[in-house]
Design a protein around this motif. Structure first.
Motif, PDB file in Angstrom:
ATOM      1  N   ARG A 161       0.830  -1.205   0.000  1.00  0.00           N
ATOM      2  CA  ARG A 161       0.000   0.000   0.000  1.00  0.00           C
ATOM      3  C   ARG A 161       0.868   1.261   0.000  1.00  0.00           C
ATOM      4  O   ARG A 161       0.574   2.229  -0.708  1.00  0.00           O
ATOM      5  N   LEU A 162       1.913   1.264   0.815  1.00  0.00           N
ATOM      6  CA  LEU A 162       2.799   2.425   0.870  1.00  0.00           C
ATOM      7  C   LEU A 162       3.537   2.624  -0.446  1.00  0.00           C
ATOM      8  O   LEU A 162       3.752   3.750  -0.899  1.00  0.00           O
ATOM      9  N   GLU A 163       3.923   1.521  -1.071  1.00  0.00           N
ATOM     10  CA  GLU A 163       4.608   1.600  -2.361  1.00  0.00           C
ATOM     11  C   GLU A 163       3.673   2.185  -3.415  1.00  0.00           C
ATOM     12  O   GLU A 163       4.083   3.031  -4.239  1.00  0.00           O
ATOM     13  N   ALA A 164       2.426   1.774  -3.400  1.00  0.00           N
ATOM     14  CA  ALA A 164       1.463   2.278  -4.375  1.00  0.00           C
ATOM     15  C   ALA A 164       1.223   3.775  -4.210  1.00  0.00           C
ATOM     16  O   ALA A 164       0.946   4.483  -5.191  1.00  0.00           O
ATOM     17  N   ALA A 165       1.354   4.241  -2.979  1.00  0.00           N
ATOM     18  CA  ALA A 165       1.151   5.667  -2.703  1.00  0.00           C
ATOM     19  C   ALA A 165       2.442   6.466  -2.823  1.00  0.00           C
ATOM     20  O   ALA A 165       2.457   7.665  -2.530  1.00  0.00           O
ATOM     21  N   ASP A 166       3.531   5.801  -3.228  1.00  0.00           N
ATOM     22  CA  ASP A 166       4.846   6.435  -3.369  1.00  0.00           C
ATOM     23  C   ASP A 166       5.323   7.044  -2.048  1.00  0.00           C
ATOM     24  O   ASP A 166       5.929   8.114  -2.011  1.00  0.00           O
ATOM     25  N   LEU A 167       5.043   6.331  -0.959  1.00  0.00           N
ATOM     26  CA  LEU A 167       5.418   6.809   0.371  1.00  0.00           C
ATOM     27  C   LEU A 167       6.397   5.878   1.083  1.00  0.00           C
ATOM     28  O   LEU A 167       6.930   6.242   2.128  1.00  0.00           O
ATOM     29  N   LEU A 168       6.625   4.700   0.533  1.00  0.00           N
ATOM     30  CA  LEU A 168       7.377   3.691   1.253  1.00  0.00           C
ATOM     31  C   LEU A 168       8.783   4.149   1.621  1.00  0.00           C
ATOM     32  O   LEU A 168       9.199   4.060   2.778  1.00  0.00           O
ATOM     33  N   TYR A 169       9.543   4.641   0.644  1.00  0.00           N
ATOM     34  CA  TYR A 169      10.926   5.008   0.939  1.00  0.00           C
ATOM     35  C   TYR A 169      11.006   6.150   1.936  1.00  0.00           C
ATOM     36  O   TYR A 169      11.957   6.243   2.726  1.00  0.00           O
ATOM     37  N   GLN A 170       9.987   7.025   1.956  1.00  0.00           N
ATOM     38  CA  GLN A 170       9.974   8.113   2.920  1.00  0.00           C
ATOM     39  C   GLN A 170       9.748   7.595   4.337  1.00  0.00           C
ATOM     40  O   GLN A 170      10.411   8.025   5.279  1.00  0.00           O
ATOM     41  N   VAL A 171       8.803   6.667   4.471  1.00  0.00           N
ATOM     42  CA  VAL A 171       8.522   6.079   5.786  1.00  0.00           C
ATOM     43  C   VAL A 171       9.734   5.299   6.288  1.00  0.00           C
ATOM     44  O   VAL A 171      10.143   5.421   7.452  1.00  0.00           O
ATOM     45  N   VAL A 172      10.318   4.501   5.407  1.00  0.00           N
ATOM     46  CA  VAL A 172      11.501   3.721   5.784  1.00  0.00           C
ATOM     47  C   VAL A 172      12.623   4.651   6.225  1.00  0.00           C
ATOM     48  O   VAL A 172      13.313   4.409   7.219  1.00  0.00           O
ATOM     49  N   GLY A 173      12.795   5.756   5.497  1.00  0.00           N
ATOM     50  CA  GLY A 173      13.848   6.703   5.840  1.00  0.00           C
ATOM     51  C   GLY A 173      13.663   7.330   7.208  1.00  0.00           C
ATOM     52  O   GLY A 173      14.636   7.517   7.958  1.00  0.00           O
ATOM     53  N   ARG A 174      12.420   7.651   7.548  1.00  0.00           N
ATOM     54  CA  ARG A 174      12.158   8.246   8.862  1.00  0.00           C
ATOM     55  C   ARG A 174      12.483   7.277   9.985  1.00  0.00           C
ATOM     56  O   ARG A 174      13.064   7.666  11.011  1.00  0.00           O
ATOM     57  N   PHE A 175      12.125   6.021   9.810  1.00  0.00           N
ATOM     58  CA  PHE A 175      12.387   5.037  10.858  1.00  0.00           C
ATOM     59  C   PHE A 175      13.861   4.625  10.898  1.00  0.00           C
ATOM     60  O   PHE A 175      14.379   4.264  11.948  1.00  0.00           O
TER      61      PHE A 175
END
Length: 357
Positions: A100-114
């Protein structure tokens, strides 16, 4: 669904921080047994220094640095955990969250924050050695207690946002300490003996606060004591956090069972030295009505619920009977037996003539 992302990533980052000091050793062992007809599980556990491990060369920071392959690498990283740790993340439907995060183009941002979140349990120097304070004790960064508070607050906040009842899962630390003190105090002399072994069980363990407090209290009296904790939890997020917390502390994660204690007893036939719980009183047991009534009618006093069944909207009496069935018998010499500490917050003084009072 915000919490379904934050919680598993917080657990993942904590596990990564705990495993980081022995990561190179684990990778070396994994490479040594790669392609051989030998299950390297016990060797990998020994190398990691924990009951779990990860054999991937990836880290969250490395995954965040390659946005175009973040989903692929994160799935590989997540899949390289030992089965007991991977099961924790699966309770969050982690693979689906990645998608879901990948589809929203948010995955790498979330991973980076954590990846930038420092959740190390202790401070280490450049050589990987634990930094000690003036008293020779490890300098702690994020303790297990602090992580427990963090997880509980996250669950509470996200449950409230979705109009779920989160309050039933948590007990203030002050109440837990009082319960543990009352439970253990009469055994202070016995607990001081060399080779002491005690078992502790919570049938509604939540994120494991009571189990952790009991272990810490006993080992504070006797550092050589062995404390084995057991629990069961119905809420998948709470179960996953409790199981990962126990893994980090060196407890056997298989002792933390998932499911309903009434209809699917995860510790059938087992008995324990200490039992403590703050069950979710006032919660209906309608979903397990058939199983409970079957055991009550068919097994009677030989089962767990021979004393009788409470009203359908309050399962507190069921928890008490369940815990009593887990007590050790007293032998002819008067030794044995168990002790129970349970929170009854359904007193008739406040709620009317409820069974929990």
């Amino acid at each position: 669904d915000y919490g379904k992302v934050i919680l598993p990533f917080t657990v993942l980052r904590r596990l990564e921080c705990v495993l980081a000091p022995t990561k190179d050793k684990v990778l070396e062992v994994a490479a040594r047994y790669d392609g051989q007809d030998i299950n390297p599980d016990r060797f990998l556990r020994k190398a990691s220094g924990h009951s779990f491990y990860n054999t991937s060369t990836y880290t969250l920071k490395a995954i965040a640095g390659d946005a175009s392959h973040a989903a692929k690498y994160l799935n590989q990283y997540y899949g390289a955990f030992s089965p007991n740790a991977r099961e924790v993340l699966e309770r969050y439907d982690f693979a689906q969250q990645i998608k879901r995060l990948e589809a929203a183009d948010l995955l790498y941002q979330v991973v980076g924050r954590f990846a930038d979140l420092d959740l190390r349990p202790v401070e280490r120097d450049a050589d990987g050695n634990v930094v000690l304070d003036e008293d020779g004790k490890p300098v702690e960064i994020v303790t297990n207690h602090q992580m427990g508070y963090t997880f509980e607050e996250l669950i509470r906040r996200f449950a409230e946002q979705s109009n779920e009842t989160a309050g039933e899962h948590f007990t203030p630390r002050e109440v837990i300490r009082l319960m543990v003190n009352l439970l253990v105090a009469p055994d202070s002399d016995a607990l001081a003996l060399p080779g002491t072994v005690r078992t502790v069980m919570d049938p509604a363990c939540g994120t494991g606060g009571m189990l952790s407090a009991a272990e810490e209290h006993i080992t504070a009296h006797n550092r050589d004591a062995t404390v084995k904790v057991f629990g069961q939890e119905l809420n998948p997020e709470s179960w996953a956090i409790c199981r990962s917390d126990m893994m980090i502390k060196g407890q056997d994660p298989e002792n933390i069972k998932f499911g309903n204690s009434f209809s699917d007893d995860g510790h059938t036939g087992a008995t324990f030295d200490y039992l403590l719980a703050n069950p979710p009183f006032g919660v209906e047991w309608k979903k397990v009505k058939d199983a409970v009534e079957y055991e009550h009618e068919r097994l009677g006093e030989s089962g767990r619920f021979g004393a009788g069944l409470p009203r359908i909207n309050d399962g507190s009496l069921l928890f008490l009977q369940h815990m009593i069935s887990k007590m050790k018998p007293v032998d002819a010499s008067g030794t044995g037996g168990s002790r129970i500490a349970i929170v009854f917050n359904g007193s008739p003084l406040f709620t009317g003539a409820a069974e929990s009072g």
